[in-house]
Design a protein around this motif. Structure first.
Motif, PDB file in Angstrom:
ATOM      1  N   ARG B 102     -15.505   0.142   4.503  1.00 16.35           N
ATOM      2  CA  ARG B 102     -14.320  -0.018   3.658  1.00 16.35           C
ATOM      3  C   ARG B 102     -14.644  -0.546   2.383  1.00 16.35           C
ATOM      4  O   ARG B 102     -13.819  -0.095   1.233  1.00 16.35           O
ATOM      5  N   GLU B 103     -15.338  -1.489   2.221  1.00 18.15           N
ATOM      6  CA  GLU B 103     -15.650  -2.014   0.889  1.00 18.15           C
ATOM      7  C   GLU B 103     -16.231  -1.033  -0.157  1.00 18.15           C
ATOM      8  O   GLU B 103     -16.162  -1.005  -1.215  1.00 18.15           O
ATOM      9  N   THR B 104     -17.208  -0.321   0.398  1.00 18.34           N
ATOM     10  CA  THR B 104     -17.732   0.814  -0.197  1.00 18.34           C
ATOM     11  C   THR B 104     -16.952   1.814  -0.480  1.00 18.34           C
ATOM     12  O   THR B 104     -16.660   2.069  -2.132  1.00 18.34           O
ATOM     13  N   LEU B 105     -15.939   2.290  -0.019  1.00 15.97           N
ATOM     14  CA  LEU B 105     -15.017   3.253  -0.312  1.00 15.97           C
ATOM     15  C   LEU B 105     -14.023   2.331  -1.417  1.00 15.97           C
ATOM     16  O   LEU B 105     -13.502   2.852  -2.524  1.00 15.97           O
ATOM     17  N   GLU B 106     -13.833   1.244  -1.149  1.00 18.66           N
ATOM     18  CA  GLU B 106     -12.766   0.562  -2.060  1.00 18.66           C
ATOM     19  C   GLU B 106     -13.328   0.364  -3.756  1.00 18.66           C
ATOM     20  O   GLU B 106     -12.798   0.528  -4.371  1.00 18.66           O
ATOM     21  N   LEU B 107     -14.826   0.052  -3.359  1.00 23.34           N
ATOM     22  CA  LEU B 107     -15.461   0.013  -4.820  1.00 23.34           C
ATOM     23  C   LEU B 107     -15.277   1.228  -5.669  1.00 23.34           C
ATOM     24  O   LEU B 107     -15.046   1.306  -6.805  1.00 23.34           O
ATOM     25  N   LEU B 108     -15.713   2.454  -4.780  1.00 18.74           N
ATOM     26  CA  LEU B 108     -15.574   3.856  -5.618  1.00 18.74           C
ATOM     27  C   LEU B 108     -14.432   4.222  -6.152  1.00 18.74           C
ATOM     28  O   LEU B 108     -14.071   4.643  -6.849  1.00 18.74           O
ATOM     29  N   GLY B 109     -13.143   3.739  -5.181  1.00 15.33           N
ATOM     30  CA  GLY B 109     -11.854   3.986  -5.579  1.00 15.33           C
ATOM     31  C   GLY B 109     -11.487   3.006  -6.977  1.00 15.33           C
ATOM     32  O   GLY B 109     -10.900   3.597  -7.754  1.00 15.33           O
ATOM     33  N   HIS B 110     -12.224   1.713  -6.725  1.00 14.91           N
ATOM     34  CA  HIS B 110     -11.594   0.886  -8.068  1.00 14.91           C
ATOM     35  C   HIS B 110     -12.273   1.563  -9.262  1.00 14.91           C
ATOM     36  O   HIS B 110     -11.690   1.390 -10.403  1.00 14.91           O
ATOM     37  N   LEU B 111     -13.561   2.065  -9.260  1.00 21.66           N
ATOM     38  CA  LEU B 111     -14.241   2.471 -10.405  1.00 21.66           C
ATOM     39  C   LEU B 111     -13.415   3.818 -10.688  1.00 21.66           C
ATOM     40  O   LEU B 111     -13.711   4.134 -11.943  1.00 21.66           O
ATOM     41  N   ASN B 112     -12.588   4.225  -9.969  1.00 20.93           N
ATOM     42  CA  ASN B 112     -11.747   5.562 -10.366  1.00 20.93           C
ATOM     43  C   ASN B 112     -10.582   5.136 -10.902  1.00 20.93           C
ATOM     44  O   ASN B 112      -9.486   5.885 -11.000  1.00 20.93           O
ATOM     45  N   GLY B 113     -10.232   3.826 -11.159  1.00 15.45           N
ATOM     46  CA  GLY B 113      -8.895   3.168 -11.547  1.00 15.45           C
ATOM     47  C   GLY B 113      -7.888   2.883 -10.251  1.00 15.45           C
ATOM     48  O   GLY B 113      -6.759   2.867 -10.546  1.00 15.45           O
ATOM     49  N   LEU B 114      -8.496   3.329  -9.244  1.00 10.39           N
ATOM     50  CA  LEU B 114      -7.440   3.055  -8.162  1.00 10.39           C
ATOM     51  C   LEU B 114      -7.266   1.538  -7.683  1.00 10.39           C
ATOM     52  O   LEU B 114      -8.176   0.774  -7.847  1.00 10.39           O
ATOM     53  N   ARG B 115      -5.828   1.046  -7.538  1.00 10.58           N
ATOM     54  CA  ARG B 115      -5.888  -0.253  -6.563  1.00 10.58           C
ATOM     55  C   ARG B 115      -4.574  -0.383  -5.932  1.00 10.58           C
ATOM     56  O   ARG B 115      -3.635   0.599  -5.779  1.00 10.58           O
ATOM     57  N   GLY B 116      -4.514  -1.463  -5.147  1.00 14.67           N
ATOM     58  CA  GLY B 116      -3.122  -1.637  -4.222  1.00 14.67           C
ATOM     59  C   GLY B 116      -3.071  -0.522  -3.385  1.00 14.67           C
ATOM     60  O   GLY B 116      -4.039  -0.091  -2.689  1.00 14.67           O
ATOM     61  N   ALA B 117      -1.685  -0.097  -3.221  1.00 17.65           N
ATOM     62  CA  ALA B 117      -1.383   0.884  -2.093  1.00 17.65           C
ATOM     63  C   ALA B 117      -2.179   2.148  -2.167  1.00 17.65           C
ATOM     64  O   ALA B 117      -2.490   2.539  -1.254  1.00 17.65           O
ATOM     65  N   PRO B 118      -1.993   2.578  -3.414  1.00 18.40           N
ATOM     66  CA  PRO B 118      -2.793   4.189  -3.417  1.00 18.40           C
ATOM     67  C   PRO B 118      -4.049   4.113  -2.898  1.00 18.40           C
ATOM     68  O   PRO B 118      -4.697   4.930  -2.628  1.00 18.40           O
ATOM     69  N   LEU B 119      -4.992   2.573  -3.382  1.00 25.28           N
ATOM     70  CA  LEU B 119      -6.494   2.893  -3.119  1.00 25.28           C
ATOM     71  C   LEU B 119      -6.363   2.719  -1.453  1.00 25.28           C
ATOM     72  O   LEU B 119      -7.263   3.542  -0.824  1.00 25.28           O
ATOM     73  N   ARG B 120      -5.696   1.909  -0.920  1.00 29.74           N
ATOM     74  CA  ARG B 120      -5.707   1.685   0.631  1.00 29.74           C
ATOM     75  C   ARG B 120      -5.318   3.015   1.385  1.00 29.74           C
ATOM     76  O   ARG B 120      -5.896   3.638   2.338  1.00 29.74           O
ATOM     77  N   ARG B 121      -4.371   3.782   0.767  1.00 28.95           N
ATOM     78  CA  ARG B 121      -3.864   5.152   1.349  1.00 28.95           C
ATOM     79  C   ARG B 121      -5.165   6.188   1.214  1.00 28.95           C
ATOM     80  O   ARG B 121      -5.469   6.674   2.139  1.00 28.95           O
ATOM     81  N   ARG B 122      -5.638   6.069   0.053  1.00 34.00           N
ATOM     82  CA  ARG B 122      -6.836   7.030  -0.367  1.00 34.00           C
ATOM     83  C   ARG B 122      -8.015   6.518   0.731  1.00 34.00           C
ATOM     84  O   ARG B 122      -8.580   7.429   1.157  1.00 34.00           O
ATOM     85  N   VAL B 123      -8.133   5.260   0.932  1.00 30.81           N
ATOM     86  CA  VAL B 123      -9.288   5.001   1.728  1.00 30.81           C
ATOM     87  C   VAL B 123      -9.256   5.513   3.311  1.00 30.81           C
ATOM     88  O   VAL B 123     -10.032   6.207   3.882  1.00 30.81           O
ATOM     89  N   GLY B 124      -7.851   5.216   3.535  1.00 25.68           N
ATOM     90  CA  GLY B 124      -7.391   5.784   4.874  1.00 25.68           C
ATOM     91  C   GLY B 124      -7.817   7.355   5.057  1.00 25.68           C
ATOM     92  O   GLY B 124      -8.114   7.643   6.079  1.00 25.68           O
ATOM     93  N   GLU B 125      -7.224   7.902   4.147  1.00 24.59           N
ATOM     94  CA  GLU B 125      -7.247   9.290   4.079  1.00 24.59           C
ATOM     95  C   GLU B 125      -8.693   9.858   4.171  1.00 24.59           C
ATOM     96  O   GLU B 125      -9.072  10.666   5.107  1.00 24.59           O
ATOM     97  N   ALA B 126      -9.256   9.257   3.358  1.00 23.53           N
ATOM     98  CA  ALA B 126     -11.066   9.657   3.308  1.00 23.53           C
ATOM     99  C   ALA B 126     -11.648   9.443   4.738  1.00 23.53           C
ATOM    100  O   ALA B 126     -12.412  10.227   5.188  1.00 23.53           O
ATOM    101  N   ALA B 127     -11.474   8.172   5.049  1.00 26.29           N
ATOM    102  CA  ALA B 127     -11.954   7.785   6.373  1.00 26.29           C
ATOM    103  C   ALA B 127     -11.441   8.694   7.387  1.00 26.29           C
ATOM    104  O   ALA B 127     -12.375   9.059   8.441  1.00 26.29           O
ATOM    105  N   GLU B 128     -10.272   9.230   7.469  1.00 22.66           N
ATOM    106  CA  GLU B 128      -9.776   9.931   8.522  1.00 22.66           C
ATOM    107  C   GLU B 128     -10.234  11.339   8.657  1.00 22.66           C
ATOM    108  O   GLU B 128     -10.642  11.896   9.626  1.00 22.66           O
TER     109      GLU B 128
END
Lengths: 254, 320
Positions: B102-128
């Motif tokens: 999860r932290e790996t995906l969050e790090l990559l999301g952060h580097l793409n400028g994502l944070r908060g709810a959109p980041l969590r949603r994207r992590v969930g979608e990618a994991a699913e």
């Protein structure tokens, strides 16, 4: 900014989870224990021995920590190719460097606070009382660590970990001896003196940061000492980070 | 490139020479020109060291071309803004062992400028999408190779990319996971995303790629749709006939009867490559002669056979 803070947090997590600080803590506990053993031999100078040994250990541990962090921040990223994962994202190399630098500062800052707290605890437990000078020690030591972190990033970007480590140690020693080296240079023949002088002027003036030692022993430092040391560290770190950025921007990742 | 689709990634006479000190450089790419159109799935084929990964790294700005250039989503290769819409999965899952999935995906999301709810949603979608949910809170160091590969792929999906650069997405996976990744590639294409991927698993490439580009020693030696490439060189045609065999067929130069079942009135023939006019003459002649055409199709060579033939053919300079 998100990217910079995220990379800084990542560097901090790396140090915490890889038990870098834990190992340092154990190392310090053993050495502080040794200082307690030495105290009976100090003939009434127990406080001075404990303080000097503690401050030397803080300084040495800080250097060791920067050596470890520097090799992990850039060199290991390149060796393990994790840097590909980061630089393929839409971040500037300057953001990558700033994130890594801030992360290194955070780790060294936490370690420094821990070490000084430990030193204060040892002084207090030995009945020597606490000294407000430790706060000044913290300020100057942090400036020194900030310069070393910046050097470490510039060196590891350009050379392998062993060469970068050796160069950092040399810079640390030369930086502490910078005024003496400048005086020595002045005694050389004119051409050599000019060359050596120019070279030595590029050294970090870590002697300015050593003022913390005097403060710990009760000396009152003028405000200018704090100001000059801070200004020197700020300018020096900025220049070094620009150099590190120049190196990183030219670098390719095959 | 199929039709006049927007060019998402283009390389123009790109060359890359790796230099180490004063030693003579190694030519990784030699004048490669290749375009990838929107919505295409293009596979890069070639032996190790052929220049496939180099091409991807040039696209991402991790390497600089020695000569030539190209465009990434309408901007220069490696452009930071263009990289916002690019997902990259490196050849090996180079991940941080001390982070959780999860932290790996969050790090990559952060580097793409994502944070908060959109980041969590994207992590969930990618994991699913990659079936990563059971491993999300496991540290990377404890994950098996298959999970790591899935995590790296999920990481590539974090920017919600228009273009995906996947370096060996099918390696290190068990058969079940490979099926999953192939389905994922098809889904991503169906969503209109563009894919450029490397693979050594040629039967899998045949199933998911629209086009293939074959690199050999840094040179692009073949590029085109699978249909074009596999039926182009020496493929010829196959004809199944019903009823009597017209004399025209038996007498056709190079025609070869592969089997016949007189009791069922069927025969199967192989023909050498035919031009459009020759095809018309042959088919028209069969019908005029009372024959029945059960099937007539270009004979496709397997991708493995095609690839092997390309790799063993003498190189341009060797032939010269």
């Amino acid at each position: 900014m998100t990217a910079i803070l995220s990379l800084a947090r990542h560097t901090l997590l790396d140090a915490l989870r890889e038990r870098l600080l834990h190992t340092l803590g154990v190392f310090l506990l053993i050495l502080f224990g040794a200082s307690r053993l030495l105290e009976p031999l100090a003939l009434g100078e127990g406080r001075r021995v404990t303080l000097d040994l503690g401050l030397a250990l803080v300084s040495l541990s800080g250097l060791l920590l920067v050596l470890f962090l520097g090799s992990r921040a850039l060199q290991r990223e390149i060796e393990r190719r994790t840097i590909l994962l980061l630089l393929a994202r839409p971040i500037r190399r300057a953001e990558f460097l700033a994130g890594k630098y801030l992360g290194m500062l955070a780790v060294t800052g936490i370690a420094l606070c821990g070490m000084l707290a430990l030193l204060g605890l040892v002084l207090w437990a030995s009945g020597h009382g606490l000294t407000a000078g430790l706060l000044a020690v913290g300020y100057f030591a942090m400036l020194e660590l900030a310069i070393l972190c910046a050097w470490s990033l510039a060196l590891t970007g350009a050379a392998g970990p062993a060469a970068a480590g050796a160069a950092l140690i040399a810079l640390f020693v030369a930086g502490r001896l910078a005024p003496s080296l400048l005086e020595t240079a002045a005694m050389l023949p004119p051409a050599a003196a000019a060359l050596a002088g120019a070279l030595f002027r590029m050294l970090p003036r870590l002697d300015l940061c050593a003022a913390g030692f005097e403060a710990a022993h009760g000396a009152t430092l003028p405000a200018q000492a704090f100001l000059w040391a801070g200004l020197h560290a700020l300018l020096y770190c900025t220049a070094l980070l620009l150099l590190a950025l120049l190196i990183l921007r030219r670098r390719e990742f095959a | 490139m199929a039709g006049a689709a927007e060019v998402v990634l283009g390389f123009e006479r790109i060359e890359k020479v790796y230099r180490a000190g004063w030693r003579r450089g190694v030519h990784a790419l030699r004048g490669v020109t290749l375009t990838v159109g929107a919505g295409e799935a293009v596979a890069l084929l070639g032996h190790n060291g052929a220049g496939k990964t180099t091409l991807m790294k040039l696209a991402l700005g991790l390497l600089r071309p020695t000569r030539g250039g190209g465009r990434l989503l309408g901007r220069p290769l490696g452009d930071r803004v263009a990289r916002r819409a690019v997902g990259f999965q490196p050849e090996q899952p180079y991940l941080y062992p001390f982070l959780s999935a999860r932290e790996t995906l969050e790090l990559l999301g952060h580097l793409n400028g994502l944070r908060g709810a959109p980041l969590r949603r994207r992590v969930g979608e990618a994991a699913e999408r990659l079936g990563l949910e059971p491993a999300l809170d496991t540290q990377v160091r404890r994950l098996s190779r298959g999970w790591l590969q899935r995590l790296a792929l999920a990481g590539a999906l974090m920017p919600d990319p228009r273009l995906l650069l996947l370096d060996e997405p099918l390696s290190g996976l068990d058969p079940q996971a490979r099926l999953g990744v192939k389905d994922l590639i098809r889904e991503l294409r169906a969503e209109g995303r563009t894919l450029l991927f490397n693979s050594h698993v040629l039967p899998d490439v045949e199933q998911v790629a629209d086009r293939v580009a074959v690199l050999r020693g840094g040179e692009l030696v073949a590029c085109g749709s699978l249909d074009d490439l596999l039926s182009r060189d020496g493929g010829g045609y196959e004809l199944e006939l019903g009823g009597p065999v017209p004399a025209l067929v038996a007498a056709w130069p190079g025609a070869e009867r592969l089997w016949s079942r007189p009791e069922a009135g069927r025969s199967f023939w192989r023909f050498p490559p035919l031009g459009r006019q020759e095809q018309q003459r042959l088919l028209g002649g069969i019908l005029a002669g009372g024959g029945e055409i059960v099937s007539f199709a270009a004979r496709r060579e397997g991708l493995e056979a095609f690839f092997s033939r390309l790799m063993t053919a003498p190189r341009r300079e060797e032939a010269a």
